[in-house]
Design a protein around this motif. Sequence first.
Motif, PDB file in Angstrom:
ATOM      1  N   ARG A  29     -24.245 -12.282  23.824  1.00 47.29           N
ATOM      2  CA  ARG A  29     -25.141 -13.329  23.330  1.00 47.29           C
ATOM      3  C   ARG A  29     -26.549 -12.781  23.127  1.00 47.29           C
ATOM      4  NH1 ARG A  29     -25.429 -19.297  26.087  1.00 47.29           N
ATOM      5  NH2 ARG A  29     -26.893 -20.268  24.668  1.00 47.29           N
ATOM      6  N   HIS A  33     -28.568 -12.613  19.690  1.00 48.37           N
ATOM      7  CA  HIS A  33     -29.927 -13.158  19.636  1.00 48.37           C
ATOM      8  C   HIS A  33     -30.858 -12.210  18.886  1.00 48.37           C
ATOM      9  CE1 HIS A  33     -33.636 -15.099  20.927  1.00 48.37           C
ATOM     10  NE2 HIS A  33     -34.041 -13.956  21.438  1.00 48.37           N
ATOM     11  N   TRP A 173     -21.485 -17.394  18.609  1.00 45.32           N
ATOM     12  CA  TRP A 173     -22.074 -16.173  19.163  1.00 45.32           C
ATOM     13  C   TRP A 173     -21.055 -15.314  19.922  1.00 45.32           C
ATOM     14  CZ3 TRP A 173     -21.633 -15.502  24.393  1.00 45.32           C
ATOM     15  CH2 TRP A 173     -21.345 -16.639  25.147  1.00 45.32           C
ATOM     16  N   ASP A 174     -19.942 -15.914  20.334  1.00 48.83           N
ATOM     17  CA  ASP A 174     -18.990 -15.227  21.210  1.00 48.83           C
ATOM     18  C   ASP A 174     -18.061 -14.326  20.395  1.00 48.83           C
ATOM     19  OD1 ASP A 174     -17.320 -14.398  23.176  1.00 48.83           O
ATOM     20  OD2 ASP A 174     -16.501 -16.374  23.662  1.00 48.83           O
TER      21      ASP A 174
END
Length: 417
Positions: A29, A33, A173-174
């Motif tokens: 994550r 980001h 995001w995973d």
Amino acid sequence: MNEQALVKTSVLEIFNKNGYSDLTRMTQRDYDHIGELLQEKSGILISGTTIKRLAHGEFTRLPQIATLNAIANYYNYKTWQDFKASKTEEGPEKGSAKKLGRRFSIKYLSVPAAIIMLGSLYFFRSTNGTVSHAEKASFSFRKNTRNDLPNSVVFSYNIDEVQADSFFIQQSWDKNRRIRIYKNHYTLTDIYYEPGYHLAKLIANDSVIRTADVSIPTDRWFFYAIDNIANYSTQYIKVDTFNHNGSLGLNIQQLQKNNIEVSKDKRYHYVYFPSQMNIPADNFQYKTRVRMQEVRNSLCPYIEIELYCQRLFINMRCTTKGCAHEAFVGFGEQLKKGSDNDLLPITFDVSQWTDIEITVKNKVAVVKINGKEAFSTRYTTDTKYLAGLGYISNGLCEVDRVELYSLDGRVMYKNEF
């Protein structure tokens, strides 16, 4: 410094500027980001997987030019060549001498050897891992089960004219929710196990070439547990009531009734996602009164306040003073970790009722704990609108009050339970 070393060093410097000083502590994550930060700055989509590979120096050839330009854009340079030129210490004469040396070495190779060498260089730099015609891709979705959970989503895509080695669709995001897709196929049905505002991604090699905003609201409080964040196995907690003694919360008996193994280390999530999103994430006020009760003995009990945005997150982990190194605060691109920042002011006895207030005005954030300012920062990321709110803990939170509204008075959520 050679060009590959410059790539790695530049990426690590971006990490440092955003509060990531230890690669061993970074999650997928976190890498995603950073990729989103680069996109905000450059408009170029780069996957978290690519960011991770560059940071660890796991590449034997230079990345695509778009990736290099995105890194350069972060440092306010138009192109990678401009950025690289600013970093080189070689003067014109020395640079010319190196070029002359290269011409000399090629000159004295046999003609067949030179052709093979140049052809190999061209082949590996132009085809291996590159993406071409990404603009010709299409990507969309529809939900088959409205906003129920689990939620079945059908993705429609067309990658027939895109040139790349491999293609994937990733839920959000995973990276563990990444599914490989192929040309001459146009549909993928996938399952979302958690509510929220998800940014689905169409990926060619390691580059995100299209995105789709998948919103799965709850319009109510929704509860679930995660056994291990690495495996991210979701367990729903279904209850008849979540109001106990005038506060929002659950009890251990409700966990056991849902076959939750309370002896294991888990993260318990209370989340609320509305269908309507009209509160800007850069101008709002949030107030809550919260505490937590331990489910199992923990050396560092914590409460995480999370305000979900359409892009990135606003979140804060509060823990006990002795565990201040585990605390963190995140607003847009600004992520401060207790391991390399003094976050003692946001720590407190999480078993006791505590008032928390977050005010954001024009992307200037101020956090107050029990009426006293504990943290402030300014961020630049366009996080768009608030998409939901949540409480996450390694115990069971109790919420006595929560208010979330825009600075002009529009209410997203208000309840004293």
